[in-house]
Design a protein around this motif. Structure first.
Motif, PDB file in Angstrom:
ATOM      1  N   TYR A 146     -18.219  -9.007  27.619  1.00  0.00           N
ATOM      2  CA  TYR A 146     -19.176 -10.075  27.332  1.00  0.00           C
ATOM      3  C   TYR A 146     -18.451 -11.376  26.990  1.00  0.00           C
ATOM      4  N   ALA A 147     -17.403 -11.285  26.154  1.00  0.00           N
ATOM      5  CA  ALA A 147     -16.647 -12.475  25.773  1.00  0.00           C
ATOM      6  C   ALA A 147     -15.998 -13.115  26.991  1.00  0.00           C
ATOM      7  N   GLN A 148     -15.410 -12.298  27.859  1.00  0.00           N
ATOM      8  CA  GLN A 148     -14.818 -12.835  29.084  1.00  0.00           C
ATOM      9  C   GLN A 148     -15.860 -13.508  29.965  1.00  0.00           C
ATOM     10  N   ALA A 149     -16.997 -12.856  30.109  1.00  0.00           N
ATOM     11  CA  ALA A 149     -18.038 -13.383  30.989  1.00  0.00           C
ATOM     12  C   ALA A 149     -18.594 -14.702  30.466  1.00  0.00           C
ATOM     13  N   MET A 150     -18.793 -14.802  29.149  1.00  0.00           N
ATOM     14  CA  MET A 150     -19.312 -16.045  28.575  1.00  0.00           C
ATOM     15  C   MET A 150     -18.321 -17.200  28.753  1.00  0.00           C
ATOM     16  N   ALA A 151     -17.035 -16.883  28.643  1.00  0.00           N
ATOM     17  CA  ALA A 151     -16.018 -17.911  28.863  1.00  0.00           C
ATOM     18  C   ALA A 151     -16.045 -18.397  30.312  1.00  0.00           C
ATOM     19  N   ALA A 152     -16.138 -17.453  31.248  1.00  0.00           N
ATOM     20  CA  ALA A 152     -16.186 -17.830  32.661  1.00  0.00           C
ATOM     21  C   ALA A 152     -17.449 -18.630  32.967  1.00  0.00           C
ATOM     22  N   ARG A 153     -18.553 -18.223  32.357  1.00  0.00           N
ATOM     23  CA  ARG A 153     -19.800 -18.952  32.581  1.00  0.00           C
ATOM     24  C   ARG A 153     -19.699 -20.376  32.045  1.00  0.00           C
ATOM     25  N   ALA A 154     -19.119 -20.538  30.865  1.00  0.00           N
ATOM     26  CA  ALA A 154     -18.985 -21.863  30.275  1.00  0.00           C
ATOM     27  C   ALA A 154     -18.178 -22.782  31.182  1.00  0.00           C
ATOM     28  N   ALA A 155     -17.048 -22.295  31.682  1.00  0.00           N
ATOM     29  CA  ALA A 155     -16.214 -23.111  32.561  1.00  0.00           C
ATOM     30  C   ALA A 155     -16.921 -23.398  33.877  1.00  0.00           C
ATOM     31  N   GLY A 156     -17.620 -22.402  34.406  1.00  0.00           N
ATOM     32  CA  GLY A 156     -18.325 -22.590  35.670  1.00  0.00           C
ATOM     33  C   GLY A 156     -19.455 -23.585  35.569  1.00  0.00           C
ATOM     34  N   VAL A 157     -20.242 -23.490  34.498  1.00  0.00           N
ATOM     35  CA  VAL A 157     -21.365 -24.418  34.320  1.00  0.00           C
ATOM     36  C   VAL A 157     -20.856 -25.834  34.106  1.00  0.00           C
ATOM     37  N   ALA A 158     -19.763 -25.981  33.341  1.00  0.00           N
ATOM     38  CA  ALA A 158     -19.216 -27.315  33.101  1.00  0.00           C
ATOM     39  C   ALA A 158     -18.780 -27.980  34.401  1.00  0.00           C
ATOM     40  N   ALA A 159     -18.210 -27.197  35.314  1.00  0.00           N
ATOM     41  CA  ALA A 159     -17.674 -27.757  36.559  1.00  0.00           C
ATOM     42  C   ALA A 159     -18.724 -27.915  37.646  1.00  0.00           C
ATOM     43  N   HIS A 187      -4.538  -4.822  26.693  1.00  0.00           N
ATOM     44  CA  HIS A 187      -5.853  -4.189  26.544  1.00  0.00           C
ATOM     45  C   HIS A 187      -6.950  -5.056  27.167  1.00  0.00           C
ATOM     46  N   VAL A 188      -6.872  -6.345  26.898  1.00  0.00           N
ATOM     47  CA  VAL A 188      -7.893  -7.269  27.431  1.00  0.00           C
ATOM     48  C   VAL A 188      -7.838  -7.320  28.952  1.00  0.00           C
ATOM     49  N   ARG A 189      -6.646  -7.372  29.509  1.00  0.00           N
ATOM     50  CA  ARG A 189      -6.523  -7.524  30.962  1.00  0.00           C
ATOM     51  C   ARG A 189      -6.793  -6.221  31.704  1.00  0.00           C
ATOM     52  N   ALA A 190      -6.822  -5.122  30.993  1.00  0.00           N
ATOM     53  CA  ALA A 190      -7.160  -3.848  31.619  1.00  0.00           C
ATOM     54  C   ALA A 190      -8.665  -3.696  31.815  1.00  0.00           C
ATOM     55  N   LEU A 191      -9.418  -4.570  31.164  1.00  0.00           N
ATOM     56  CA  LEU A 191     -10.873  -4.525  31.299  1.00  0.00           C
ATOM     57  C   LEU A 191     -11.309  -5.097  32.644  1.00  0.00           C
ATOM     58  N   ARG A 192     -12.608  -4.973  32.920  1.00  0.00           N
ATOM     59  CA  ARG A 192     -13.174  -5.667  34.079  1.00  0.00           C
ATOM     60  C   ARG A 192     -12.907  -7.155  33.918  1.00  0.00           C
ATOM     61  N   ARG A 193     -12.301  -7.756  34.937  1.00  0.00           N
ATOM     62  CA  ARG A 193     -11.978  -9.175  34.834  1.00  0.00           C
ATOM     63  C   ARG A 193     -13.252 -10.014  34.767  1.00  0.00           C
ATOM     64  N   ALA A 194     -13.105 -11.192  34.202  1.00  0.00           N
ATOM     65  CA  ALA A 194     -14.247 -12.102  34.125  1.00  0.00           C
ATOM     66  C   ALA A 194     -14.752 -12.410  35.528  1.00  0.00           C
ATOM     67  N   PRO A 195     -16.056 -12.580  35.685  1.00  0.00           N
ATOM     68  CA  PRO A 195     -16.576 -12.872  37.025  1.00  0.00           C
ATOM     69  C   PRO A 195     -15.973 -14.149  37.588  1.00  0.00           C
ATOM     70  N   ARG A 196     -15.644 -14.109  38.868  1.00  0.00           N
ATOM     71  CA  ARG A 196     -15.119 -15.294  39.534  1.00  0.00           C
ATOM     72  C   ARG A 196     -16.278 -16.230  39.839  1.00  0.00           C
ATOM     73  N   VAL A 197     -16.167 -17.472  39.397  1.00  0.00           N
ATOM     74  CA  VAL A 197     -17.240 -18.443  39.600  1.00  0.00           C
ATOM     75  C   VAL A 197     -16.881 -19.322  40.794  1.00  0.00           C
ATOM     76  N   VAL A 198     -17.744 -19.363  41.769  1.00  0.00           N
ATOM     77  CA  VAL A 198     -17.558 -20.208  42.946  1.00  0.00           C
ATOM     78  C   VAL A 198     -18.666 -21.246  42.946  1.00  0.00           C
ATOM     79  N   ASN A 199     -18.311 -22.474  42.644  1.00  0.00           N
ATOM     80  CA  ASN A 199     -19.297 -23.553  42.599  1.00  0.00           C
ATOM     81  C   ASN A 199     -19.423 -24.229  43.959  1.00  0.00           C
TER      82      ASN A 199
END
Length: 586
Positions: A146-159, A187-199
């Motif tokens: 969830y934390a990874q996804a929210m970070a990716a979403r924040a960067a994607g929405v900003a751009a 440990h963090v990088r072994a998780l599902r990676r944050a979704p790739r955002v394509v704007n």
């Protein structure tokens, strides 16, 4: 709890980096300790620390503006976050991608009288494109994802177009010091990676583009108006379209059309001086205007478009609604460069040059020649600074222009050149605050950089100079010091001599040399234009922070501007009278 905190903030920061955020600006504080320490230990992230929150926010804004990608901005809880507001407002209106990260008290301590706790939910209101109050840290794989996804979403929405600031509020319980080590990153990088955002960017159908081109091509008197817009490939595309349509381009200095190797045959750079005379402006009314970017700096142009409601205005914007004239006939929501290329694909062979376009180019040459000829040779004049800098700046340099009078003088006196130069400014909310910090932020990516700024704006952001000292930045600041608010001398209130100086002129009588020295900069006060040129060249060679102060007179500045405008109006009025222009265009 410490393990949960460590993994959670590491997952969030790693999500930002995966989404393309490579720069962070950090304001020091206690509650933001987890974020700051995780950012400092991420190998894919560069960070800088800025003590003054307002300055930090504008620094991040300038960096994001120059790099054209999101920059993270981090602060502790309380009024620290409130000090980010002016830059967030500017980022909103100038469409600069910022990821604003505010640390907060946990939910149980909100509205309970806890120290340094304010209501940070939706703190920036509608100026943030998106807001989220994150959940408290947990170590479960689901919550780290969830934390990874929210970070990716924040960067994607900003751009995403139109770009802008987003606000992520992160509550943390004590203890606040994470244990960020290699095990945590693994440990963090072994998780599902944050979704790739394509704007993507908005486009119109080929059928709509063909219909628009047909409408434009049917006009006998067409213009393209380009306001602030910094987009790769746009200059080449829009100038090719202008040639195909035989439409002159009224090009704002921030449109990036006045400087570079692209074809500038149709670029009109002295329209502000031309349109100041209403009688002349009334003879140059087009049938249609195709407008790209935000509204240009020129007030005469704005008033001209508002006054002549018969002009069919077609506004192209990539997802917004930029129509301060309230008179647009069409709003075309499309990427500007893509639309130009679509229209060119539809275009017929180049139309024959018309009397309309040739007249615009002729009077533009007249205006520019007169302005250059009548510039004072020995006296200080603020407009001459831009004429000199256009010659002195090396290819690839960036010119950052302060608001109020400097940007207006850039509009009038920064003329077209084949030299590749980039012109930047904070023209979202048009404020005079934070300009030094924004320019220094831009200098991290735009090198070499010269800032031209007025004395009141310089005073507003003296704290911003600390960034140059702390981070070894290189910038030349040309300080136009007329001891007060020069623009007010051009406004109606200047006729009221009694309260004018107290309320509007606001002279400060400050000696800036001491402030420059305090921040480790070099200060110069040239006495002649030859000395000015030497100071600029030396500052670009030596690097570091250099402030070159040019002292001018507000009263003499007004007189010279009005003299130049009058000469331009007289000459162009005579040319248009001789041509009988209106009859030839019917």
């Amino acid at each position: 709890m410490t393990d949960a905190l460590s993994c959670y903030v590491a997952a969030f920061v790693d999500g930002l980096v995966q989404a393309g955020v490579t720069e962070a600006v950090i304001s020091p504080g206690s509650r933001s300790t987890p974020l700051a320490m995780a950012m400092a230990k991420h190998r894919g992230l560069r960070f800088s620390v800025h003590i003054d929150e307002r300055s930090a926010a504008f620094f991040a804004l300038g960096m994001a503006k120059a790099k054209q990608r999101p920059v993270a901005l981090v602060c502790t809880s309380g009024t620290a976050a409130a000090n980010y507001l002016p830059a967030v407002v500017e980022a909103h209106y100038s469409r600069v991608p910022l990821v604003v990260l505010t640390a907060d008290r946990p939910h149980e301590l909100r509205d309970m009288g806890a120290p340094q706790a304010i209501d940070q939910l939706h703190l920036y209101g509608r100026y943030a494109k998106w807001f989220v109050d994150l959940a408290l840290p947990e170590e479960t794989d689901q919550m780290l994802g969830y934390a990874q996804a929210m970070a990716a979403r924040a960067a994607g929405v900003a751009a995403a177009a139109p770009a802008g600031p987003v606000h992520v509020n992160l509550p943390f319980r004590e203890p606040l010091v994470p244990e960020i080590n290699d095990d945590v990153w693994e440990h963090v990088r072994a998780l599902r990676r944050a979704p790739r955002v394509v704007n993507g960017r908005p486009t119109v159908s080929d059928e709509s583009a063909a219909a628009l081109y047909e409408e434009l091509a049917a006009a006998k008197r067409g213009l393209i108006v380009c306001g602030p817009l910094d987009q790769p490939g746009f200059a080449e595309a829009v100038t090719a379209l202008a040639r195909a349509l035989d439409f002159p381009i009224l090009a704002d200095p921030l449109s990036q059309l006045r400087a570079g190797s692209h074809d500038k045959t149709y670029v009109i750079d002295s329209y502000d001086a031309i349109l100041k005379d209403e009688a002349i402006a009334s003879k140059l009314v087009p049938d249609v205007v195709l407008r790209f970017g935000a509204m240009p700096v020129s007030k005469p142009l704005l008033l001209w478009l508002k006054r002549h409601r018969s002009i069919r205005q077609i506004v192209v914007d990539d997802g917004g609604w930029l129509d301060p004239t309230l008179s647009a006939a069409s709003i075309v929501q499309s990427d500007e460069t893509a639309l130009c290329r679509q229209l060119l694909d539809t275009a017929e062979p180049k139309r024959k040059e018309s009397a309309w376009s040739m007249t615009w180019r002729e009077i533009n040459d007249i205006a520019r020649t007169l302005l250059r000829q009548h510039l004072p040779k020995d006296e200080w004049f603020e407009g001459t600074v831009f004429v000199e800098l256009a010659e002195l700046l090396p290819p690839g340099a960036s010119l950052f222009v302060g608001n109020s009078m400097p940007i207006r003088d850039a509009d009038t006196f920064f003329w077209s050149t084949d030299k590749p130069l980039r012109v930047l400014a904070n023209r979202g909310a048009n404020g005079i605050d934070g300009v030094v910090s924004s320019a220094l932020g831009a200098s991290t990516a735009a090198r070499p950089l010269v800032l031209v700024i007025g004395d009141l704006s310089f005073y507003h952001d003296l704290n911003g100079l600390l960034a140059a000292k702390m981070h070894g930045l290189q910038a030349t600041i040309v300080l136009l010091n007329n001891n007060g608010g020069g623009i007010f001398s051009f406004l109606p209130q200047a006729r009221h001599e009694g309260p004018f100086e107290t309320l509007f002129g606001t002279p400060t009588d400050l000696s800036f040399s001491h402030a420059v020295e305090m921040y480790g900069g070099r200060y110069a006060a040239p006495r002649t234009w030859d000395e000015f040129r030497r100071c600029v060249v030396e500052s670009l060679d030596k690097g570091g922070l250099n402030v070159i102060e040019v002292r001018t007179s507000r009263a003499e500045n007004v007189q010279m501007h009005r003299f130049l405008w009058e000469r331009v109006s007289q000459e162009i009025a005579a040319v248009l009278e001789q041509k009988g222009t209106e009859e030839r265009w019917k």
